[in-house]
Write a protein that holds these residues in place. Structure first.
Motif, PDB file in Angstrom:
ATOM      1  N   GLY A  78       0.822  -1.218   0.000  1.00 11.44           N
ATOM      2  CA  GLY A  78       0.000   0.000   0.000  1.00 11.44           C
ATOM      3  C   GLY A  78       0.849   1.259   0.000  1.00 11.44           C
ATOM      4  O   GLY A  78       0.482   2.261  -0.618  1.00 11.44           O
ATOM      5  N   THR A  79       1.986   1.211   0.677  1.00  7.07           N
ATOM      6  CA  THR A  79       2.880   2.372   0.694  1.00  7.07           C
ATOM      7  C   THR A  79       3.450   2.649  -0.692  1.00  7.07           C
ATOM      8  O   THR A  79       3.490   3.800  -1.139  1.00  7.07           O
ATOM      9  N   LEU A  80       3.853   1.607  -1.388  1.00  5.74           N
ATOM     10  CA  LEU A  80       4.373   1.792  -2.752  1.00  5.74           C
ATOM     11  C   LEU A  80       3.282   2.292  -3.698  1.00  5.74           C
ATOM     12  O   LEU A  80       3.497   3.226  -4.479  1.00  5.74           O
ATOM     13  N   VAL A  81       2.111   1.686  -3.622  1.00  4.08           N
ATOM     14  CA  VAL A  81       0.990   2.113  -4.467  1.00  4.08           C
ATOM     15  C   VAL A  81       0.544   3.519  -4.062  1.00  4.08           C
ATOM     16  O   VAL A  81       0.249   4.358  -4.920  1.00  4.08           O
ATOM     17  N   GLY A  82       0.519   3.789  -2.763  1.00  2.00           N
ATOM     18  CA  GLY A  82       0.129   5.108  -2.278  1.00  2.00           C
ATOM     19  C   GLY A  82       1.112   6.184  -2.709  1.00  2.00           C
ATOM     20  O   GLY A  82       0.709   7.320  -2.996  1.00  2.00           O
ATOM     21  N   TRP A  83       2.390   5.846  -2.768  1.00  2.00           N
ATOM     22  CA  TRP A  83       3.411   6.788  -3.241  1.00  2.00           C
ATOM     23  C   TRP A  83       3.103   7.185  -4.681  1.00  2.00           C
ATOM     24  O   TRP A  83       3.080   8.360  -5.037  1.00  2.00           O
ATOM     25  N   TRP A  84       2.859   6.169  -5.524  1.00  2.00           N
ATOM     26  CA  TRP A  84       2.510   6.429  -6.925  1.00  2.00           C
ATOM     27  C   TRP A  84       1.221   7.244  -7.022  1.00  2.00           C
ATOM     28  O   TRP A  84       1.172   8.260  -7.725  1.00  2.00           O
ATOM     29  N   ALA A  85       0.196   6.824  -6.301  1.00  2.00           N
ATOM     30  CA  ALA A  85      -1.101   7.496  -6.374  1.00  2.00           C
ATOM     31  C   ALA A  85      -1.016   8.937  -5.881  1.00  2.00           C
ATOM     32  O   ALA A  85      -1.618   9.843  -6.476  1.00  2.00           O
ATOM     33  N   SER A  86      -0.274   9.165  -4.826  1.00  2.00           N
ATOM     34  CA  SER A  86      -0.101  10.526  -4.294  1.00  2.00           C
ATOM     35  C   SER A  86       0.649  11.406  -5.281  1.00  2.00           C
ATOM     36  O   SER A  86       0.298  12.574  -5.479  1.00  2.00           O
ATOM     37  N   PHE A 149      10.530  17.372   1.862  1.00  2.00           N
ATOM     38  CA  PHE A 149      10.098  16.626   0.681  1.00  2.00           C
ATOM     39  C   PHE A 149       8.895  17.263  -0.015  1.00  2.00           C
ATOM     40  O   PHE A 149       8.109  16.577  -0.647  1.00  2.00           O
ATOM     41  N   LYS A 150       8.737  18.568   0.120  1.00  2.00           N
ATOM     42  CA  LYS A 150       7.642  19.283  -0.519  1.00  2.00           C
ATOM     43  C   LYS A 150       7.911  19.385  -2.011  1.00  2.00           C
ATOM     44  O   LYS A 150       9.047  19.544  -2.429  1.00  2.00           O
ATOM     45  N   GLY A 151       6.864  19.289  -2.816  1.00  2.00           N
ATOM     46  CA  GLY A 151       7.018  19.483  -4.254  1.00  2.00           C
ATOM     47  C   GLY A 151       6.251  18.463  -5.052  1.00  2.00           C
ATOM     48  O   GLY A 151       5.409  17.736  -4.515  1.00  2.00           O
ATOM     49  N   PHE A 152       6.555  18.417  -6.326  1.00  2.00           N
ATOM     50  CA  PHE A 152       5.875  17.508  -7.239  1.00  2.00           C
ATOM     51  C   PHE A 152       6.823  16.401  -7.669  1.00  2.00           C
ATOM     52  O   PHE A 152       8.017  16.472  -7.435  1.00  2.00           O
ATOM     53  N   GLY A 153       6.269  15.395  -8.287  1.00  2.00           N
ATOM     54  CA  GLY A 153       7.062  14.257  -8.736  1.00  2.00           C
ATOM     55  C   GLY A 153       7.221  13.241  -7.617  1.00  2.00           C
ATOM     56  O   GLY A 153       6.625  13.364  -6.545  1.00  2.00           O
ATOM     57  N   PRO A 154       8.038  12.205  -7.853  1.00  2.00           N
ATOM     58  CA  PRO A 154       8.200  11.133  -6.866  1.00  2.00           C
ATOM     59  C   PRO A 154       8.659  11.621  -5.492  1.00  2.00           C
ATOM     60  O   PRO A 154       8.230  11.107  -4.469  1.00  2.00           O
ATOM     61  N   ARG A 155       9.521  12.616  -5.465  1.00  2.00           N
ATOM     62  CA  ARG A 155       9.989  13.167  -4.186  1.00  2.00           C
ATOM     63  C   ARG A 155       8.816  13.759  -3.400  1.00  2.00           C
ATOM     64  O   ARG A 155       8.690  13.544  -2.200  1.00  2.00           O
ATOM     65  N   GLY A 156       7.961  14.506  -4.061  1.00  2.00           N
ATOM     66  CA  GLY A 156       6.794  15.091  -3.410  1.00  2.00           C
ATOM     67  C   GLY A 156       5.794  14.028  -2.961  1.00  2.00           C
ATOM     68  O   GLY A 156       5.240  14.119  -1.871  1.00  2.00           O
ATOM     69  N   GLY A 157       5.597  13.007  -3.802  1.00  2.00           N
ATOM     70  CA  GLY A 157       4.700  11.912  -3.420  1.00  2.00           C
ATOM     71  C   GLY A 157       5.204  11.181  -2.188  1.00  2.00           C
ATOM     72  O   GLY A 157       4.434  10.808  -1.303  1.00  2.00           O
ATOM     73  N   PHE A 158       6.527  10.986  -2.124  1.00  2.00           N
ATOM     74  CA  PHE A 158       7.142  10.368  -0.948  1.00  2.00           C
ATOM     75  C   PHE A 158       6.931  11.237   0.287  1.00  2.00           C
ATOM     76  O   PHE A 158       6.610  10.752   1.367  1.00  2.00           O
ATOM     77  N   GLY A 159       7.079  12.554   0.121  1.00  2.00           N
ATOM     78  CA  GLY A 159       6.892  13.485   1.228  1.00  2.00           C
ATOM     79  C   GLY A 159       5.477  13.487   1.769  1.00  2.00           C
ATOM     80  O   GLY A 159       5.264  13.638   2.971  1.00  2.00           O
TER      81      GLY A 159
END
Length: 180
Positions: A78-86, A149-159
């Motif tokens: 769920g964390t991996l899928v949630g990272w992508w979805a976010s 980790f504010k922002g867009f892209g994978p880094r932002g999704g992780f944040g």
């Protein structure tokens, strides 16, 4: 307010931000459905609290049926899928960390409930209040994760996910100290 893709199927970067996602936005892309917690993140007032309450209800329903390995897999995958979805949903909303994205609250609160179980309703309520407090106040580790980790892209999704997992960690530390 634009809340659907253009005719080519792409989300226009120049369009206005999606401040209040709609049911149409929720169902426009699988990532939206996941990130907005199957609709639990749609309320205008306190969507993070609504998402956390939804997580609690789902936990209570699944707890008797899901062994520890199941919870570990559900939260991990769920964390991996949630990272992508976010990541995708934040880009489509054009808001780096919308409060309507609640998959982070859901996964982090499932982690809290799983690790404090077995506990009574009152123990779960205590965990809920602590988690919401740490998530809302954004001090210490939550503030660091939120800012770093504010922002867009994978880094932002992780944040988006990280500050809620930090809130879960702080919640678990307080509960562990209280129990011992």
């Amino acid at each position: 307010m634009v809340d659907s893709p253009d005719p080519s199927g792409r989300w226009a970067a120049s369009a206005a931000p999606v401040i209040r996602p709609t049911w149409a936005f929720l169902f426009a892309h699988p990532a939206h459905f996941i990130a907005l917690g199957a609709g639990s993140g749609l309320p205008r007032f306190a969507p993070g609290t609504a998402g956390t309450l939804w997580a609690w209800v789902v936990f209570v329903l699944l707890q008797p049926r899901l062994p520890d390995l199941g919870w570990a897999l559900l939260i991990g995958v769920g964390t991996l899928v949630g990272w992508w979805a976010s990541t995708v949903t934040a880009q489509h909303m054009r808001i780096a960390d919308s409060g309507h994205i609640v998959v982070d609250e859901i996964l982090a609160f499932w982690l809290v409930l799983w690790l404090v179980s077995p506990t009574s309703f009152w123990g779960q309520l205590y965990a809920f209040v602590l988690f919401r407090l740490f998530d809302a106040v954004k001090i210490g580790p939550m503030a660091w994760a939120d800012q770093r980790f504010k922002g867009f892209g994978p880094r932002g999704g992780f944040g988006i996910l990280l500050d809620d997992f930090a809130a879960a960690g702080c919640t678990l530390l307080v509960i562990a100290a209280w129990r011992f």
